[in-house]
Design a protein around this motif. Structure first.
Motif, PDB file in Angstrom:
ATOM      1  N   MET A  70       8.062 -23.775  -1.193  1.00  0.00           N
ATOM      2  CA  MET A  70       8.734 -24.041   0.094  1.00  0.00           C
ATOM      3  C   MET A  70       7.809 -23.699   1.259  1.00  0.00           C
ATOM      4  O   MET A  70       7.189 -22.648   1.265  1.00  0.00           O
ATOM      5  N   SER A  71       7.758 -24.569   2.225  1.00  0.00           N
ATOM      6  CA  SER A  71       6.851 -24.363   3.352  1.00  0.00           C
ATOM      7  C   SER A  71       7.335 -23.205   4.225  1.00  0.00           C
ATOM      8  O   SER A  71       8.520 -23.000   4.428  1.00  0.00           O
ATOM      9  N   LYS A  72       6.378 -22.420   4.708  1.00  0.00           N
ATOM     10  CA  LYS A  72       6.685 -21.307   5.602  1.00  0.00           C
ATOM     11  C   LYS A  72       6.933 -21.823   7.017  1.00  0.00           C
ATOM     12  O   LYS A  72       6.423 -22.867   7.418  1.00  0.00           O
ATOM     13  N   HIS A  73       7.694 -21.069   7.772  1.00  0.00           N
ATOM     14  CA  HIS A  73       7.896 -21.388   9.183  1.00  0.00           C
ATOM     15  C   HIS A  73       7.521 -20.193  10.042  1.00  0.00           C
ATOM     16  O   HIS A  73       7.709 -19.061   9.650  1.00  0.00           O
ATOM     17  N   TYR A  74       7.046 -20.534  11.226  1.00  0.00           N
ATOM     18  CA  TYR A  74       6.552 -19.495  12.137  1.00  0.00           C
ATOM     19  C   TYR A  74       7.109 -19.735  13.525  1.00  0.00           C
ATOM     20  O   TYR A  74       7.527 -20.844  13.866  1.00  0.00           O
ATOM     21  N   SER A  75       7.112 -18.680  14.307  1.00  0.00           N
ATOM     22  CA  SER A  75       7.409 -18.884  15.722  1.00  0.00           C
ATOM     23  C   SER A  75       6.372 -18.127  16.536  1.00  0.00           C
ATOM     24  O   SER A  75       5.669 -17.260  16.012  1.00  0.00           O
ATOM     25  N   VAL A  76       6.323 -18.479  17.819  1.00  0.00           N
ATOM     26  CA  VAL A  76       5.310 -17.873  18.679  1.00  0.00           C
ATOM     27  C   VAL A  76       6.000 -17.185  19.854  1.00  0.00           C
ATOM     28  O   VAL A  76       6.926 -17.735  20.456  1.00  0.00           O
ATOM     29  N   GLY A  77       5.528 -15.970  20.136  1.00  0.00           N
ATOM     30  CA  GLY A  77       5.976 -15.275  21.337  1.00  0.00           C
ATOM     31  C   GLY A  77       4.835 -15.191  22.334  1.00  0.00           C
ATOM     32  O   GLY A  77       3.691 -14.910  21.954  1.00  0.00           O
ATOM     33  N   LEU A  78       5.146 -15.490  23.584  1.00  0.00           N
ATOM     34  CA  LEU A  78       4.145 -15.371  24.650  1.00  0.00           C
ATOM     35  C   LEU A  78       4.600 -14.245  25.584  1.00  0.00           C
ATOM     36  O   LEU A  78       5.681 -14.316  26.179  1.00  0.00           O
ATOM     37  N   ASP A  79       3.754 -13.230  25.701  1.00  0.00           N
ATOM     38  CA  ASP A  79       4.122 -12.027  26.454  1.00  0.00           C
ATOM     39  C   ASP A  79       3.182 -11.904  27.655  1.00  0.00           C
ATOM     40  O   ASP A  79       2.003 -11.578  27.506  1.00  0.00           O
ATOM     41  N   PHE A  80       3.731 -12.190  28.848  1.00  0.00           N
ATOM     42  CA  PHE A  80       2.918 -12.152  30.064  1.00  0.00           C
ATOM     43  C   PHE A  80       3.001 -10.765  30.712  1.00  0.00           C
ATOM     44  O   PHE A  80       4.007 -10.418  31.343  1.00  0.00           O
ATOM     45  N   GLY A  81       1.941  -9.982  30.532  1.00  0.00           N
ATOM     46  CA  GLY A  81       1.904  -8.628  31.097  1.00  0.00           C
ATOM     47  C   GLY A  81       1.288  -8.632  32.493  1.00  0.00           C
ATOM     48  O   GLY A  81       1.021  -9.693  33.079  1.00  0.00           O
ATOM     49  N   THR A  82       1.025  -7.449  33.001  1.00  0.00           N
ATOM     50  CA  THR A  82       0.478  -7.328  34.346  1.00  0.00           C
ATOM     51  C   THR A  82      -0.993  -7.729  34.402  1.00  0.00           C
ATOM     52  O   THR A  82      -1.459  -8.277  35.397  1.00  0.00           O
ATOM     53  N   ASN A  83      -1.706  -7.463  33.312  1.00  0.00           N
ATOM     54  CA  ASN A  83      -3.136  -7.731  33.317  1.00  0.00           C
ATOM     55  C   ASN A  83      -3.588  -8.782  32.326  1.00  0.00           C
ATOM     56  O   ASN A  83      -4.752  -9.200  32.345  1.00  0.00           O
ATOM     57  N   SER A  84      -2.708  -9.218  31.444  1.00  0.00           N
ATOM     58  CA  SER A  84      -3.114 -10.151  30.401  1.00  0.00           C
ATOM     59  C   SER A  84      -1.897 -10.855  29.842  1.00  0.00           C
ATOM     60  O   SER A  84      -0.762 -10.456  30.085  1.00  0.00           O
ATOM     61  N   VAL A  85      -2.186 -11.902  29.066  1.00  0.00           N
ATOM     62  CA  VAL A  85      -1.118 -12.558  28.310  1.00  0.00           C
ATOM     63  C   VAL A  85      -1.470 -12.459  26.828  1.00  0.00           C
ATOM     64  O   VAL A  85      -2.632 -12.557  26.437  1.00  0.00           O
ATOM     65  N   ARG A  86      -0.425 -12.229  26.056  1.00  0.00           N
ATOM     66  CA  ARG A  86      -0.599 -12.071  24.614  1.00  0.00           C
ATOM     67  C   ARG A  86       0.237 -13.136  23.908  1.00  0.00           C
ATOM     68  O   ARG A  86       1.399 -13.340  24.269  1.00  0.00           O
ATOM     69  N   ALA A  87      -0.383 -13.803  22.911  1.00  0.00           N
ATOM     70  CA  ALA A  87       0.366 -14.744  22.070  1.00  0.00           C
ATOM     71  C   ALA A  87       0.417 -14.180  20.663  1.00  0.00           C
ATOM     72  O   ALA A  87      -0.569 -13.619  20.180  1.00  0.00           O
ATOM     73  N   LEU A  88       1.591 -14.291  20.063  1.00  0.00           N
ATOM     74  CA  LEU A  88       1.775 -13.702  18.735  1.00  0.00           C
ATOM     75  C   LEU A  88       2.433 -14.732  17.824  1.00  0.00           C
ATOM     76  O   LEU A  88       3.457 -15.306  18.157  1.00  0.00           O
ATOM     77  N   VAL A  89       1.810 -14.959  16.676  1.00  0.00           N
ATOM     78  CA  VAL A  89       2.371 -15.882  15.682  1.00  0.00           C
ATOM     79  C   VAL A  89       3.067 -15.047  14.608  1.00  0.00           C
ATOM     80  O   VAL A  89       2.451 -14.163  14.008  1.00  0.00           O
ATOM     81  N   VAL A  90       4.359 -15.330  14.404  1.00  0.00           N
ATOM     82  CA  VAL A  90       5.160 -14.479  13.525  1.00  0.00           C
ATOM     83  C   VAL A  90       5.822 -15.325  12.440  1.00  0.00           C
ATOM     84  O   VAL A  90       6.331 -16.413  12.697  1.00  0.00           O
ATOM     85  N   ASP A  91       5.824 -14.765  11.248  1.00  0.00           N
ATOM     86  CA  ASP A  91       6.506 -15.384  10.114  1.00  0.00           C
ATOM     87  C   ASP A  91       8.007 -15.182  10.300  1.00  0.00           C
ATOM     88  O   ASP A  91       8.483 -14.043  10.332  1.00  0.00           O
ATOM     89  N   VAL A  92       8.771 -16.269  10.442  1.00  0.00           N
ATOM     90  CA  VAL A  92      10.199 -16.095  10.753  1.00  0.00           C
ATOM     91  C   VAL A  92      10.976 -15.515   9.582  1.00  0.00           C
ATOM     92  O   VAL A  92      12.071 -14.984   9.763  1.00  0.00           O
ATOM     93  N   SER A  93      10.400 -15.588   8.360  1.00  0.00           N
ATOM     94  CA  SER A  93      11.161 -15.089   7.211  1.00  0.00           C
ATOM     95  C   SER A  93      11.100 -13.574   7.083  1.00  0.00           C
ATOM     96  O   SER A  93      11.991 -12.959   6.515  1.00  0.00           O
ATOM     97  N   ASN A  94      10.050 -12.962   7.608  1.00  0.00           N
ATOM     98  CA  ASN A  94       9.921 -11.511   7.388  1.00  0.00           C
ATOM     99  C   ASN A  94       9.319 -10.753   8.570  1.00  0.00           C
ATOM    100  O   ASN A  94       9.076  -9.557   8.475  1.00  0.00           O
ATOM    101  N   GLY A  95       9.041 -11.429   9.667  1.00  0.00           N
ATOM    102  CA  GLY A  95       8.514 -10.749  10.844  1.00  0.00           C
ATOM    103  C   GLY A  95       7.036 -10.419  10.783  1.00  0.00           C
ATOM    104  O   GLY A  95       6.521  -9.759  11.690  1.00  0.00           O
ATOM    105  N   ARG A  96       6.367 -10.847   9.745  1.00  0.00           N
ATOM    106  CA  ARG A  96       4.924 -10.526   9.692  1.00  0.00           C
ATOM    107  C   ARG A  96       4.197 -11.201  10.834  1.00  0.00           C
ATOM    108  O   ARG A  96       4.397 -12.387  11.116  1.00  0.00           O
ATOM    109  N   GLU A  97       3.335 -10.428  11.451  1.00  0.00           N
ATOM    110  CA  GLU A  97       2.594 -10.922  12.610  1.00  0.00           C
ATOM    111  C   GLU A  97       1.234 -11.378  12.090  1.00  0.00           C
ATOM    112  O   GLU A  97       0.387 -10.581  11.746  1.00  0.00           O
TER     113      GLU A  97
END
Lengths: 562, 562
Positions: free
Chosen positions: A1-28
């Motif tokens: 079965m194919s895995k699915h992921y989602s992306v979070g974009l976190d815009f901070g004061t000095n930088s932006v962070r993108a995080l790819v997360v496994d939706v089945s278990n939260g692995r980053e």
């Protein structure tokens, strides 16, 4: 079965962070960080020390760079990952950080005319140019709309949306008149990703609107035109294009544009969730649920809890905000905070105890750990940067009482940690006084992860177990969870937040349990903290403090005798 | 015409100093210092941290060594000087430092039986083993002899004569029963030099008796037998051999013995003045007169002023002592003090700011000097070691209020200096409330001589000029002045203290004048200091402190704007 992921974009004061997360278990599985380039660490400053702005081009460029980095990182780390497996995307930002836009929803800062005008930029949360206007708004609301203030702690802040707009109206007619509306970047960035910037298509999040712009369904949305008009008729005008109904993060603002899909390798049309503030999506990433307080501990703290919508919740005096749906749909989001926590420890290490060593925190913590509760005879107030909750008063300062001729730096360092814990307990107590029970605390941030002494003292003082969030990137994780929820179950995401949090969040195994005997001593000390808190922090306290030093000395002597 | 000289012997906690002074002009032509050898720097300690004793053999040996050194030094430095030109001798000591004696007036410690018994030694002023007994004495006096307490600030201290005797009576029957009477070393040393130790020939000084042993002519001398008997019948017995009339330092206890003349080269029979405490003779050496406060600033301070006997002086609450003749004959001697001054600055430098450099005081002072009054926003209480005047309360502690995230060590250092100056002003104000006007302040000690910042802040805060004593050895100089007075004019000394002080004392030329604008700011800050002082230090204060931090911030902002 194919895995699915989602992306979070976190815009901070000095930088932006993108995080790819496994939706089945939260692995980053992939991270990308892009540091803003304009100004000082991304913050545009001026001679006025209160001014702090950010160029919206940073958000566009930062999104592309961090996303591409994160996706490349995921591919590298994780065999079989490919960007089309990403099913949704969420966005969190700092705030209140409003951005003046033209009639098409594009930043004025992108126009040549305003290229060099700081007032056309995003007004960062920590911009304090609008103190006078904040006072004016608070004062008018007290007179004619007291209900507006009851949801935000009784005082409208200079950090917030309307203060900043009003300050621009008063001081830069050119920018203000050219602006059609002002959007929080938490709203503008998702719109930009989905091509919904045009005011007719626009969505706004209830988190920013409710916590910073006096939005509530209780009075039909944003403040009414009469109120805004009394401040400035143009303020009412600029507010009128805003959507009448704000949304929570379980809804999508639209699908990713073809252009953004091309630039990143993500699939066109994947849903982008309504944006929210970092702390609120951070609370989701930390696994927030009822009776749990999530503390995001950094230089300051943001404390979040939720209460089911059916709960007969009253206004809670001194709380920064109570907003229906600002964290999770169907729950009131309650926001509190401490104006300085890590900043106080850093002040002591960097200003008062500069030892030339990089491990001052570690060495002071090691010495402070050997002390027992009460044995220093010291008591501090944690107000070096004012008090956000429950006093909502910037015009306060730090305090230390109980010094002798033998007081050591480690004793003071510990007293400062304890002071922040007493501040944390004061927030918890205020919530409980209004029926909001707090059974456990989940902590996020570097201090929570790296300093077990702080966590143990927090447990001992609050009398509650302290847990630490499993993820070190809870805000980006929370945004990714919102991405997974707006994708929906059928697309490989999740049906709702409860399911998504169960799958994607977790706690570190170690629980800091309160030590009974330390807690007993701290109960006495908290009584004294609360006395000082009320004596120096409230107008209605009346009494005498003759017992304070004596009781501190008695506790000290008793603990030392063992 | 032949020159005449006098000698002052100054018995400190760790050493004895002998000073040879030209009676015509106060020139100090020879000095000898002998460091005690027993125990730790001359102080005999035990497992009990409260115990601090001294062996009387130190006084005998120290007298001989320091005197011979000083006379040799004078011969070396000063052509034509010879010891027979010394016309008189005075003695000052620490106190209350009582010494148990046998029926012949010899120390029990010189007997084989008691050679190893710490309780047979001199009980140093800083011995705190007698806390319980001090409480008992205070409590009994409150009940049946409140007048006894009115002259000593309302509380009988554990540092004082009867507390120590009573503690010995309770805990070491062997020593107490073997003792015939207990003498302050201020009395015993002059007796030892003149062979008048025998109780039938004995003189006691009114300084020690009045300030530490509840002696007053108002009730006929020492406390009555009924009062002492209620504490312990043996206490009354031990007090009965004491002379019924104590003397002031214008009287001689006798002439130097042949033995001492031989050992030192001084003339046999030269008069030795009645002994007194270091601070009191120090005040004389600093040129005390009415309306002048002499501050002897060291780790703590002793503050002395005098009031003519004809002045209708009332009891002054919180003052350590008011004793007729304790400084100069025909004047009330008024003693106050601050429990910690230099000790607070040393604590901050040694404990909180250890920079590895020896000049921390200098570098912090240099930075603190650049600050203006009020600009740090800080306010401290100077109670790290309790408060001697006017609260008379050991169970108090330090306090610092107004810290931000940017507060610097120099700001704190300055706030600590200011706190001690506010403490000094509180003493001056208390004196003035009772009609004792203080026009100028003469300061003695290393801090006064070496730290112009401290002196300037004291001037700015008290609104009075600060002067510094010309002599760096005011206590020994004061003792030498007493020696010159008891010698008398005909023998080459002086007719009285007025004449002797005019000839032998002086001030350094620099006067620290109050800066008007700093004084205005400090008046506001003192209002806040006094509020905290009363709120934390007195039982009868009642009020609210909501304004304190706000006012500190307002003053800070106003001063910074300039």
């Amino acid at each position: 079965m194919s895995k699915h992921y989602s992306v979070g974009l976190d815009f901070g004061t000095n930088s932006v962070r993108a995080l790819v997360v496994d939706v089945s278990n939260g692995r980053e599985i992939g991270t990308g960080v892009w540091n803003y380039v304009r100004g000082t660490d991304g913050v545009i400053l001026s001679r006025d020390p209160n001014l702090a702005r950010q160029h919206p081009a940073e958000y566009v460029r930062g999104t592309e760079r961090s996303l591409r980095q994160a996706l490349a990182d995921a591919k590298r780390n994780h065999r079989g990952f490919s960007p089309p497996q990403v099913v949704g995307l969420g966005v969190d930002t700092t705030g209140s950080t409003p951005l003046p836009l033209d009639k098409a929803g594009k930043p004025l800062a992108f126009q040549k005319d305003f290229a060099k005008d700081n007032d056309a930029l995003a007004w960062l949360w920590k911009d304090h140019t609008s103190v006078v206007e904040a006072g004016e708004i608070t004062s008018l609301a007290r007179q004619i709309r007291p209900g507006y203030l009851a949801k935000c702690g009784g005082v409208y802040s200079s950090e917030w949306y309307f203060s900043k707009m009003l300050h621009c109206a008063r001081t830069n007619r050119k920018v203000f008149d050219a602006s059609y509306l002002w959007l929080e970047i938490a709203d503008w960035i998702p719109a930009m990703l989905t091509g919904t910037e045009d005011p007719s298509k626009l969505s706004v999040g209830v988190c920013a609107a409710g916590h910073k712009a006096m939005y509530s369904q209780q009075w039909g949305g944003y403040p009414d035109a009469e109120f805004l008009g009394r401040l400035d008729p143009r303020l009412a005008e600029r507010c009128s294009p805003m959507p009448s109904r704000a949304k929570s993060v379980d809804q999508a603002v639209g699908g990713l544009t073809r252009d953004w899909a091309k630039r990143t390798g993500l699939m066109e049309g994947i849903p982008v969730a309504v944006g929210a503030f970092d702390a609120h999506l951070g609370a989701i990433g930390a696994g927030i649920s009822t009776e749990t307080l999530v503390k995001i501990i950094g230089t300051s703290t943001c404390d979040i809890t939720i209460v089911p919508r059916k709960f007969p919740l009253k206004d809670i005096p001194g709380l920064c905000g109570i907003v229906d749906g600002s964290v999770l749909p169907d729950y009131f989001g309650l926001e509190a905070g401490q104006s300085a926590v890590g900043d106080i420890f850093n002040w002591f290490v960097n200003y008062i105890q500069p030892r030339g060593a990089k491990d001052s925190h570690a060495s002071l913590s090691a010495s402070a750990r050997k002390l027992r509760a009460g044995e220093s005879g010291l008591l501090a107030l944690d107000w070096n940067n004012g008090n956000r909750t429950i006093l909502v008063d910037q015009k306060l300062a730090g305090m230390l009482v109980g010094q002798t001729l033998y007081t050591t730096p480690a004793e003071i360092y510990r007293a400062l940690i304890e002071a922040t814990a007493f501040g944390a307990l004061t927030i918890i107590n205020r919530l409980e006084e209004y029926g909001v029970h707090i059974g456990q605390v989940v902590n996020c941030g570097g201090i929570a992860e790296k300093n077990p002494l702080v966590m143990q003292i927090y447990a001992d003082i609050t009398g509650r177990p302290m847990r630490v969030s499993r993820s070190a990137q809870t805000c980006a994780l929370g945004a990714a969870i919102a991405g997974a929820v707006v994708a929906g179950k059928q697309a490989g995401g999740h049906a709702n937040f409860e399911e998504a949090q169960r799958a994607m969040t977790g706690l570190k195994p170690r629980a800091y349990e309160p030590d009974r005997s330390a807690h007993d001593v701290y109960k006495e000390l908290y009584g004294l903290y609360r006395t000082l808190h009320d004596a120096f922090g409230t107008k209605d306290w009346n009494g005498n403090l003759h017992h304070v030093m004596k009781q501190l000395i008695d506790i000290r002597d008793r603990v030392r005798r063992g």
